[in-house]
Write a protein that holds these residues in place. Structure first.
Motif, PDB file in Angstrom:
ATOM      1  N   ALA A   1       0.991  -1.298   0.058  1.00  0.00           N
ATOM      2  CA  ALA A   1      -0.049   0.011   0.225  1.00  0.00           C
ATOM      3  C   ALA A   1       1.006   1.120   0.035  1.00  0.00           C
ATOM      4  O   ALA A   1       1.798   1.354   0.683  1.00  0.00           O
TER       5      ALA A   1
ATOM      6  N   LEU B   1      -5.340   0.779   9.294  1.00  0.00           N
ATOM      7  CA  LEU B   1      -5.682   0.157   8.113  1.00  0.00           C
ATOM      8  C   LEU B   1      -5.494  -1.313   8.137  1.00  0.00           C
ATOM      9  O   LEU B   1      -4.382  -1.642   8.660  1.00  0.00           O
TER      10      LEU B   1
ATOM     11  N   TYR C   1      -1.922  -4.898   9.780  1.00  0.00           N
ATOM     12  CA  TYR C   1      -2.266  -3.667  10.407  1.00  0.00           C
ATOM     13  C   TYR C   1      -1.468  -2.573  10.296  1.00  0.00           C
ATOM     14  O   TYR C   1      -0.224  -2.745  10.477  1.00  0.00           O
TER      15      TYR C   1
ATOM     16  N   ASP D   1      -1.917   4.924  10.246  1.00  0.00           N
ATOM     17  CA  ASP D   1      -1.886   6.413   9.685  1.00  0.00           C
ATOM     18  C   ASP D   1      -1.761   7.296  10.514  1.00  0.00           C
ATOM     19  O   ASP D   1      -3.031   7.501  11.258  1.00  0.00           O
TER      20      ASP D   1
ATOM     21  N   CYS E   1      -3.109   4.862  -0.150  1.00  0.00           N
ATOM     22  CA  CYS E   1      -4.015   5.109   1.107  1.00  0.00           C
ATOM     23  C   CYS E   1      -3.620   5.876   2.179  1.00  0.00           C
ATOM     24  O   CYS E   1      -4.332   6.247   3.261  1.00  0.00           O
TER      25      CYS E   1
ATOM     26  N   PHE F   1      -4.949  -5.073   5.954  1.00  0.00           N
ATOM     27  CA  PHE F   1      -4.659  -5.508   4.750  1.00  0.00           C
ATOM     28  C   PHE F   1      -4.691  -6.937   4.759  1.00  0.00           C
ATOM     29  O   PHE F   1      -4.126  -7.617   5.632  1.00  0.00           O
TER      30      PHE F   1
ATOM     31  N   GLN G   1      -6.026   6.542  11.705  1.00  0.00           N
ATOM     32  CA  GLN G   1      -6.873   5.270  11.257  1.00  0.00           C
ATOM     33  C   GLN G   1      -5.839   4.260  11.435  1.00  0.00           C
ATOM     34  O   GLN G   1      -4.610   4.059  10.827  1.00  0.00           O
TER      35      GLN G   1
END
Length: 133
Positions: A94, A126, A116, A119, A97, A128, A124
């Motif tokens: 990633a 995120l 995990y 950000d 994002c 995956f 947040q």
């Protein structure tokens, strides 16, 4: 443990199932592996602005997690990447994002490949998943 060059003042590391420490060494643009008693076992990575397998900027990689693979994050273009345990580049997981100003993406990986990443600008977490999960 001599040899770490940490310009941003934080050391990120993870311990695998065999007790090997995987340590982000951003000043040297690499991830290093150490035994429990501090012996350097090896490393992977290099500076590489154009090569996605390399680490960009002055202070990358920033964070590391280990499970089925070794996962690393970078700042200044923030991104999350995966490497095999042998250091073979597997790919960018990633990038777009993350907020462009995100500097320290904490990362955690589970044994089944879920990753995990935090950000710190958007506040947040995120998640995956591996393809086909």
């Amino acid at each position: 443990m001599g040899g770490l060059l940490i310009p941003n003042g934080a050391v990120s590391f993870a311990v695998d199932g065999e007790g090997v420490l995987h340590v982000a060494n951003p000043g040297k643009h690499r991830v290093e592996r150490y035994s429990g008693d501090g012996k350097l076992l090896g490393h992977f990575g290099k500076f590489g602005a154009q090569d996605p397998a390399g680490f960009t900027g002055c202070c990358n990689p920033t964070n590391v997690a280990v499970a089925d693979r070794v996962y690393v994050t970078e700042k200044g273009g923030p991104r999350l990447k995966a490497y095999g345990r042998d250091g073979q580049f597997l790919g960018v997981i990633a990038a777009d994002c993350f907020d462009p100003n995100c500097k320290n993406i904490a990362v955690l990986a589970t044994p089944r490949g879920r990753v995990y990443a935090v950000d710190t600008v958007k506040l947040q977490i995120l998640v995956f998943e591996p393809e086909g999960a």
